[in-house]
Design a protein around this motif. Structure first.
Motif, short mmCIF file in Angstrom:
data_model
loop_
_atom_site.label_atom_id
_atom_site.label_comp_id
_atom_site.label_asym_id
_atom_site.label_seq_id
_atom_site.Cartn_x
_atom_site.Cartn_y
_atom_site.Cartn_z
N VAL A 224 21.73 -0.54 60.03
CA VAL A 224 22.94 -1.34 59.83
C VAL A 224 23.48 -1.14 58.42
O VAL A 224 24.67 -0.91 58.22
N PHE A 225 22.60 -1.20 57.42
CA PHE A 225 23.04 -1.03 56.03
C PHE A 225 23.65 0.36 55.82
O PHE A 225 24.74 0.49 55.24
N VAL A 226 22.96 1.38 56.27
CA VAL A 226 23.43 2.76 56.04
C VAL A 226 24.72 3.04 56.81
O VAL A 226 25.67 3.59 56.24
N THR A 227 24.79 2.65 58.06
CA THR A 227 25.99 2.95 58.84
C THR A 227 27.19 2.11 58.41
O THR A 227 28.33 2.58 58.51
N THR A 228 26.96 0.92 57.91
CA THR A 228 28.07 0.12 57.39
C THR A 228 28.65 0.78 56.15
O THR A 228 29.88 0.90 56.01
N GLU A 229 27.78 1.22 55.25
CA GLU A 229 28.25 1.96 54.07
C GLU A 229 28.98 3.23 54.49
O GLU A 229 30.03 3.56 53.94
N GLU A 230 28.42 3.95 55.45
CA GLU A 230 29.03 5.20 55.92
C GLU A 230 30.42 4.95 56.50
O GLU A 230 31.35 5.70 56.24
N SER A 231 30.55 3.89 57.28
CA SER A 231 31.86 3.58 57.87
C SER A 231 32.89 3.28 56.80
O SER A 231 34.03 3.75 56.87
N CYS A 232 32.51 2.49 55.81
CA CYS A 232 33.45 2.18 54.71
C CYS A 232 33.85 3.43 53.94
O CYS A 232 35.04 3.63 53.65
N ILE A 233 32.88 4.27 53.64
CA ILE A 233 33.18 5.50 52.91
C ILE A 233 34.06 6.42 53.75
O ILE A 233 35.02 7.01 53.26
N MET A 234 33.75 6.54 55.03
CA MET A 234 34.52 7.44 55.89
C MET A 234 35.95 6.94 56.07
O MET A 234 36.89 7.75 56.10
N ILE B 197 25.12 10.96 52.24
CA ILE B 197 24.20 10.86 51.10
C ILE B 197 24.55 9.64 50.25
O ILE B 197 23.66 8.85 49.88
N VAL B 198 25.83 9.45 49.97
CA VAL B 198 26.25 8.30 49.17
C VAL B 198 25.95 7.00 49.91
O VAL B 198 25.52 6.01 49.30
N SER B 199 26.14 6.97 51.22
CA SER B 199 25.85 5.74 51.97
C SER B 199 24.36 5.40 51.94
O SER B 199 24.00 4.22 51.83
N VAL B 200 23.50 6.41 52.00
CA VAL B 200 22.06 6.16 51.89
C VAL B 200 21.72 5.64 50.50
O VAL B 200 20.94 4.68 50.35
N VAL B 201 22.33 6.23 49.48
CA VAL B 201 22.07 5.78 48.11
C VAL B 201 22.56 4.36 47.90
O VAL B 201 21.86 3.53 47.33
N LEU B 202 23.77 4.04 48.39
CA LEU B 202 24.30 2.70 48.23
C LEU B 202 23.53 1.65 49.03
O LEU B 202 23.44 0.49 48.62
N ALA B 203 22.99 2.06 50.17
CA ALA B 203 22.23 1.12 51.00
C ALA B 203 20.77 1.01 50.57
O ALA B 203 20.06 0.10 50.99
N SER B 204 20.31 1.91 49.71
CA SER B 204 18.89 1.93 49.34
C SER B 204 18.38 0.65 48.68
O SER B 204 17.24 0.27 48.94
N PRO B 205 19.15 -0.05 47.83
CA PRO B 205 18.61 -1.29 47.28
C PRO B 205 18.25 -2.31 48.36
O PRO B 205 17.21 -2.97 48.29
N ALA B 206 19.11 -2.43 49.37
CA ALA B 206 18.81 -3.36 50.46
C ALA B 206 17.59 -2.89 51.26
O ALA B 206 16.75 -3.70 51.66
N VAL B 207 17.50 -1.59 51.47
CA VAL B 207 16.36 -1.05 52.22
C VAL B 207 15.07 -1.22 51.43
O VAL B 207 14.04 -1.63 51.98
N VAL B 208 15.12 -0.96 50.13
CA VAL B 208 13.93 -1.13 49.29
C VAL B 208 13.51 -2.59 49.27
O VAL B 208 12.32 -2.92 49.31
N ALA B 209 14.48 -3.50 49.23
CA ALA B 209 14.16 -4.93 49.27
C ALA B 209 13.48 -5.30 50.57
O ALA B 209 12.61 -6.17 50.61
N CYS B 210 13.85 -4.61 51.64
CA CYS B 210 13.22 -4.88 52.93
C CYS B 210 11.80 -4.31 53.00
O CYS B 210 10.94 -4.86 53.67
#
Length: 184
Positions: free
Chosen positions: A95-105, A141-154
Protein backbone atom coordinates in the motif's frame (compact mmCIF):
# COMPACT_ATOMS: atom_id res chain seq x y z
CA UNK A 1 -16.85 -9.32 17.47
CA UNK A 2 -13.53 -9.12 19.25
CA UNK A 3 -10.13 -8.31 17.90
CA UNK A 4 -6.81 -8.60 19.61
CA UNK A 5 -3.62 -6.78 18.87
CA UNK A 6 -1.59 -9.94 18.25
CA UNK A 7 -2.90 -10.21 14.72
CA UNK A 8 -5.24 -13.13 15.43
CA UNK A 9 -8.92 -12.56 14.90
CA UNK A 10 -11.88 -14.47 16.09
CA UNK A 11 -14.34 -15.34 13.37
CA UNK A 12 -14.94 -12.17 11.42
CA UNK A 13 -16.83 -13.08 8.27
CA UNK A 14 -17.21 -11.31 4.95
CA UNK A 15 -20.51 -12.88 3.97
CA UNK A 16 -22.43 -11.58 6.97
CA UNK A 17 -22.03 -7.92 6.14
CA UNK A 18 -23.18 -6.12 3.03
CA UNK A 19 -20.51 -3.47 3.49
CA UNK A 20 -17.70 -5.99 3.15
CA UNK A 21 -19.34 -7.55 0.13
CA UNK A 22 -19.53 -4.14 -1.57
CA UNK A 23 -15.87 -3.39 -0.76
CA UNK A 24 -14.77 -6.74 -2.16
CA UNK A 25 -16.93 -6.22 -5.27
CA UNK A 26 -15.35 -2.79 -5.84
CA UNK A 27 -11.85 -4.23 -5.41
CA UNK A 28 -12.61 -7.03 -7.87
CA UNK A 29 -14.08 -4.52 -10.32
CA UNK A 30 -10.92 -2.40 -10.04
CA UNK A 31 -8.68 -5.41 -10.63
CA UNK A 32 -10.81 -6.44 -13.62
CA UNK A 33 -10.77 -2.94 -15.13
CA UNK A 34 -7.02 -2.53 -14.72
CA UNK A 35 -6.41 -5.99 -16.16
CA UNK A 36 -8.60 -5.16 -19.17
CA UNK A 37 -6.59 -1.98 -19.76
CA UNK A 38 -3.37 -4.01 -19.62
CA UNK A 39 -4.81 -6.48 -22.12
CA UNK A 40 -5.84 -3.69 -24.53
CA UNK A 41 -2.40 -2.05 -24.44
CA UNK A 42 -0.69 -5.39 -25.07
CA UNK A 43 -3.04 -6.46 -27.89
CA UNK A 44 -3.72 -3.20 -29.78
CA UNK A 45 -0.59 -1.77 -31.38
CA UNK A 46 -2.13 1.69 -31.92
CA UNK A 47 -2.59 2.06 -28.15
CA UNK A 48 1.15 1.78 -27.47
CA UNK A 49 1.87 5.45 -26.91
CA UNK A 50 4.06 7.03 -24.28
CA UNK A 51 1.06 8.38 -22.37
CA UNK A 52 -0.57 4.96 -22.42
CA UNK A 53 2.64 3.37 -21.11
CA UNK A 54 2.53 5.79 -18.19
CA UNK A 55 -1.14 4.99 -17.64
CA UNK A 56 -0.32 1.29 -17.90
CA UNK A 57 2.23 1.68 -15.12
CA UNK A 58 -0.39 3.48 -13.05
CA UNK A 59 -2.76 0.61 -13.75
CA UNK A 60 -0.15 -1.92 -12.60
CA UNK A 61 0.38 0.02 -9.35
CA UNK A 62 -3.39 0.15 -8.77
CA UNK A 63 -3.73 -3.58 -9.44
CA UNK A 64 -0.99 -4.38 -6.94
CA UNK A 65 -2.65 -2.09 -4.39
CA UNK A 66 -6.10 -3.64 -4.92
CA UNK A 67 -4.76 -7.20 -4.91
CA UNK A 68 -2.92 -6.72 -1.64
CA UNK A 69 -5.99 -5.21 -0.03
CA UNK A 70 -8.16 -8.06 -1.30
CA UNK A 71 -5.77 -10.64 0.14
CA UNK A 72 -5.65 -8.77 3.44
CA UNK A 73 -9.45 -8.50 3.69
CA UNK A 74 -9.93 -12.16 2.82
CA UNK A 75 -7.40 -13.18 5.47
CA UNK A 76 -8.65 -10.75 8.11
CA UNK A 77 -12.36 -11.36 7.65
CA UNK A 78 -12.30 -14.91 6.37
CA UNK A 79 -11.50 -16.37 9.77
CA UNK A 80 -7.86 -17.02 8.88
CA UNK A 81 -5.11 -16.21 11.34
CA UNK A 82 -2.79 -13.46 10.17
CA UNK A 83 0.44 -15.35 10.80
CA UNK A 84 2.68 -13.25 13.01
CA UNK A 85 1.84 -10.04 11.15
CA UNK A 86 3.40 -11.23 7.88
CA UNK A 87 0.20 -10.73 5.91
CA UNK A 88 -0.31 -7.32 7.44
CA UNK A 89 3.27 -6.33 6.68
CA UNK A 90 2.99 -7.38 3.02
CA UNK A 91 -0.32 -5.60 2.65
CA UNK A 92 0.78 -2.32 4.18
CA UNK A 93 4.17 -2.33 2.46
CA UNK A 94 2.51 -2.70 -0.93
CA UNK A 95 0.00 0.00 0.00
CA UNK A 96 2.76 2.46 0.94
CA UNK A 97 4.85 1.77 -2.16
CA UNK A 98 1.99 1.74 -4.66
CA UNK A 99 0.44 4.89 -3.21
CA UNK A 100 3.75 6.71 -3.63
CA UNK A 101 4.10 5.25 -7.13
CA UNK A 102 0.62 6.41 -8.13
CA UNK A 103 1.30 9.96 -6.94
CA UNK A 104 4.64 10.09 -8.73
CA UNK A 105 3.20 8.63 -11.92
CA UNK A 106 0.31 11.12 -11.96
CA UNK A 107 2.90 13.89 -11.63
CA UNK A 108 4.97 12.44 -14.49
CA UNK A 109 1.86 12.17 -16.68
CA UNK A 110 0.95 15.78 -15.85
CA UNK A 111 4.43 17.01 -16.83
CA UNK A 112 4.33 14.96 -20.02
CA UNK A 113 0.91 16.38 -20.96
CA UNK A 114 2.04 19.92 -20.10
CA UNK A 115 5.01 19.56 -22.43
CA UNK A 116 2.84 18.07 -25.17
CA UNK A 117 0.39 20.97 -25.00
CA UNK A 118 2.65 23.95 -24.29
CA UNK A 119 5.80 22.83 -26.13
CA UNK A 120 4.68 20.33 -28.79
CA UNK A 121 7.86 20.35 -30.90
CA UNK A 122 10.16 20.05 -27.91
CA UNK A 123 7.90 17.38 -26.41
CA UNK A 124 8.02 15.28 -29.55
CA UNK A 125 11.81 15.36 -29.52
CA UNK A 126 12.31 14.46 -25.86
CA UNK A 127 9.45 12.01 -25.24
CA UNK A 128 10.81 8.67 -26.37
CA UNK A 129 10.07 5.11 -25.33
CA UNK A 130 13.52 4.86 -23.76
CA UNK A 131 12.92 7.98 -21.67
CA UNK A 132 9.48 6.67 -20.72
CA UNK A 133 11.00 3.39 -19.49
CA UNK A 134 13.64 5.28 -17.51
CA UNK A 135 10.97 7.52 -15.98
CA UNK A 136 8.92 4.51 -14.93
CA UNK A 137 11.95 2.78 -13.42
CA UNK A 138 13.02 5.92 -11.55
CA UNK A 139 9.47 6.47 -10.30
CA UNK A 140 9.38 2.97 -8.77
CA UNK A 141 12.79 3.48 -7.15
CA UNK A 142 11.73 6.85 -5.74
CA UNK A 143 8.44 5.39 -4.47
CA UNK A 144 10.30 2.62 -2.63
CA UNK A 145 12.68 5.18 -1.13
CA UNK A 146 9.84 7.48 -0.08
CA UNK A 147 7.84 4.60 1.39
CA UNK A 148 10.83 3.08 3.20
CA UNK A 149 10.44 5.03 6.47
CA UNK A 150 6.94 3.64 6.90
CA UNK A 151 8.11 0.15 5.94
CA UNK A 152 11.08 0.34 8.33
CA UNK A 153 8.73 1.47 11.09
CA UNK A 154 6.62 -1.59 10.40
CA UNK A 155 9.63 -3.94 10.50
CA UNK A 156 11.04 -2.61 13.76
CA UNK A 157 9.54 -4.57 16.63
CA UNK A 158 9.66 -3.11 20.13
CA UNK A 159 10.18 -5.26 23.22
CA UNK A 160 8.63 -8.71 23.23
CA UNK A 161 5.82 -7.59 25.51
CA UNK A 162 4.70 -4.78 23.20
CA UNK A 163 3.06 -5.23 19.82
CA UNK A 164 5.00 -4.32 16.71
CA UNK A 165 4.14 -1.16 14.81
CA UNK A 166 2.56 -3.13 12.00
CA UNK A 167 0.37 -5.01 14.45
CA UNK A 168 -0.78 -1.69 15.85
CA UNK A 169 -1.50 -0.37 12.34
CA UNK A 170 -3.47 -3.52 11.45
CA UNK A 171 -5.33 -3.28 14.72
CA UNK A 172 -6.21 0.38 14.10
CA UNK A 173 -7.36 -0.47 10.57
CA UNK A 174 -9.57 -3.33 11.77
CA UNK A 175 -11.02 -1.15 14.57
CA UNK A 176 -11.77 1.58 12.03
CA UNK A 177 -13.59 -0.94 9.82
CA UNK A 178 -15.50 -2.20 12.85
CA UNK A 179 -16.66 1.35 13.75
CA UNK A 180 -17.60 2.08 10.17
CA UNK A 181 -19.60 -1.13 10.07
CA UNK A 182 -21.53 -0.12 13.21
CA UNK A 183 -22.44 3.23 11.64
CA UNK A 184 -23.94 1.60 8.54
Amino acid sequence: MSLNITGKNEGLSVGGHAYHAVIIALILLGIFGNTCYLFVIVRVREMRTITNYYLLNLSVADTIFLSSELVYIVFAYGGFTVNDTLMCFISFTSVFVTTEESCIMITVISVERYLAICHPLKSHAINTIRRCAKSILVSWIVSVVLASPAVVACIKTPKDTEPSAIQAICYIFLRWLERLERQL
